[in-house]
Write an enzyme that holds these catalytic residues in place. Sequence first.
Site, short mmCIF file in Angstrom:
data_model
loop_
_atom_site.label_atom_id
_atom_site.label_comp_id
_atom_site.label_asym_id
_atom_site.label_seq_id
_atom_site.Cartn_x
_atom_site.Cartn_y
_atom_site.Cartn_z
N ARG A 55 0.13 27.94 -16.53
CA ARG A 55 1.17 28.47 -15.62
C ARG A 55 0.68 28.50 -14.17
O ARG A 55 1.47 28.36 -13.24
CB ARG A 55 1.61 29.88 -16.07
CG ARG A 55 2.59 30.53 -15.10
CD ARG A 55 3.33 31.71 -15.69
NE ARG A 55 2.47 32.68 -16.34
CZ ARG A 55 1.66 33.52 -15.71
NH1 ARG A 55 1.59 33.52 -14.41
NH2 ARG A 55 0.92 34.36 -16.40
N TYR A 108 24.51 22.34 -2.11
CA TYR A 108 24.66 22.23 -3.57
C TYR A 108 25.13 23.59 -4.13
O TYR A 108 24.60 24.64 -3.73
CB TYR A 108 23.31 21.81 -4.18
CG TYR A 108 23.24 22.03 -5.66
CD1 TYR A 108 24.11 21.39 -6.53
CD2 TYR A 108 22.30 22.90 -6.20
CE1 TYR A 108 24.06 21.62 -7.89
CE2 TYR A 108 22.23 23.14 -7.57
CZ TYR A 108 23.12 22.49 -8.41
OH TYR A 108 23.07 22.72 -9.76
N LYS A 203 16.77 14.56 -10.07
CA LYS A 203 17.67 13.50 -9.60
C LYS A 203 16.90 12.20 -9.36
O LYS A 203 16.32 11.66 -10.25
CB LYS A 203 18.40 13.98 -8.33
CG LYS A 203 19.06 15.34 -8.49
CD LYS A 203 20.26 15.27 -9.40
CE LYS A 203 20.73 16.58 -10.00
NZ LYS A 203 20.14 17.83 -9.65
C1 LIG Z 1 20.85 18.80 -3.80
C2 LIG Z 1 20.42 19.57 -5.01
N1 LIG Z 1 19.47 20.50 -4.88
C3 LIG Z 1 19.04 21.24 -5.93
C4 LIG Z 1 19.57 21.07 -7.17
C5 LIG Z 1 19.08 21.92 -8.31
O1 LIG Z 1 18.14 21.18 -9.03
P1 LIG Z 1 17.84 21.44 -10.59
O2 LIG Z 1 19.09 21.11 -11.32
O3 LIG Z 1 16.70 20.50 -10.87
O4 LIG Z 1 17.44 22.87 -10.71
C6 LIG Z 1 20.56 20.09 -7.37
C7 LIG Z 1 21.14 19.88 -8.71
O5 LIG Z 1 22.15 19.25 -8.88
C8 LIG Z 1 20.99 19.33 -6.26
O6 LIG Z 1 21.93 18.38 -6.38
#
Ligand SMILES: Cc1ncc(COP(=O)(O)O)c(C=O)c1O
Length: 240
Positions: A55, A108, A203
């Site tokens: 961790r 987001y 992503k």
């Molecule tokens: C621009 C952006 N930031 C952060 C996140 C969050 O990432 P995670 O789903 O890996 O927690 C996403 C998820 O879609 C995103 O598109």
Amino acid sequence: MEHGFDTKSVHVTRKKEEGVPTKVTPIHQTSAFTFKNLEDIERFYSGEREYLYTRVGNPNTDELGNAVANLEAAPAGIATSSGLSAILVGILSIAKTDDHILASEDLYGGTYELLANELTSFGIEVSFVSFESDIESEIKDNTVLLYTESITNPLLRVENLEQVTQIAKKHQIKTMIDNTFATPYLVQPYSLGVNLVVHSATKYLGGHSDITAGGISWRRRFSYKGKNKMCEFWHKFKPI
Ligand SMILES: Cc1ncc(COP(=O)(O)O)c(C=O)c1O
């Protein structure tokens, strides 16, 4: 010769000089690391050897965090279990109760929820504004952070990062950029003066929809020196 981005992204992981010279770092699927004796444990606490408990540090997560930081042209990085956890860890390293965050209204949805509903319940004040408007006039005495995305999700607005960092520096506040959509291939916010760069590696960095992960890149190099990596990040992080 300076390597191009494609070459860098292939060779970005750490080369193992010791032990079995594997081409790819083996997966260290272990929660804890073994010690031969008390002196060996002492070596961990004095910083001579790494890794106690996964961790707080594992060669694979280190390699991932450093690889993302390397592509971001930032000195240091850590990997997290998701993009949202990278965002939360990053924000909590900067903002505390009664501090104010100025965030883009165009974010987001999960990040928006985190800022609007979760962080506010800890007494962190958040304002959402159009980053195309005069954000400087929205800065308050208790503003500690400007938060936005280099290319916003879902509207794909391209942020003027130079302007954002200029304003932040003028007011001695910190900047944090989610670089998920742009990736370091298109923009390297750290090079433009941003303090913390975060990613949902779920992503484009992952690329195949088969992992959930996150990354934070910034200026600080870790030294274990007997400390928990994450603790060092939380307690000693001073991005400016
Ligand atoms: C621009 C952006 N930031 C952060 C996140 C969050 O990432 P995670 O789903 O890996 O927690 C996403 C998820 O879609 C995103 O598109």
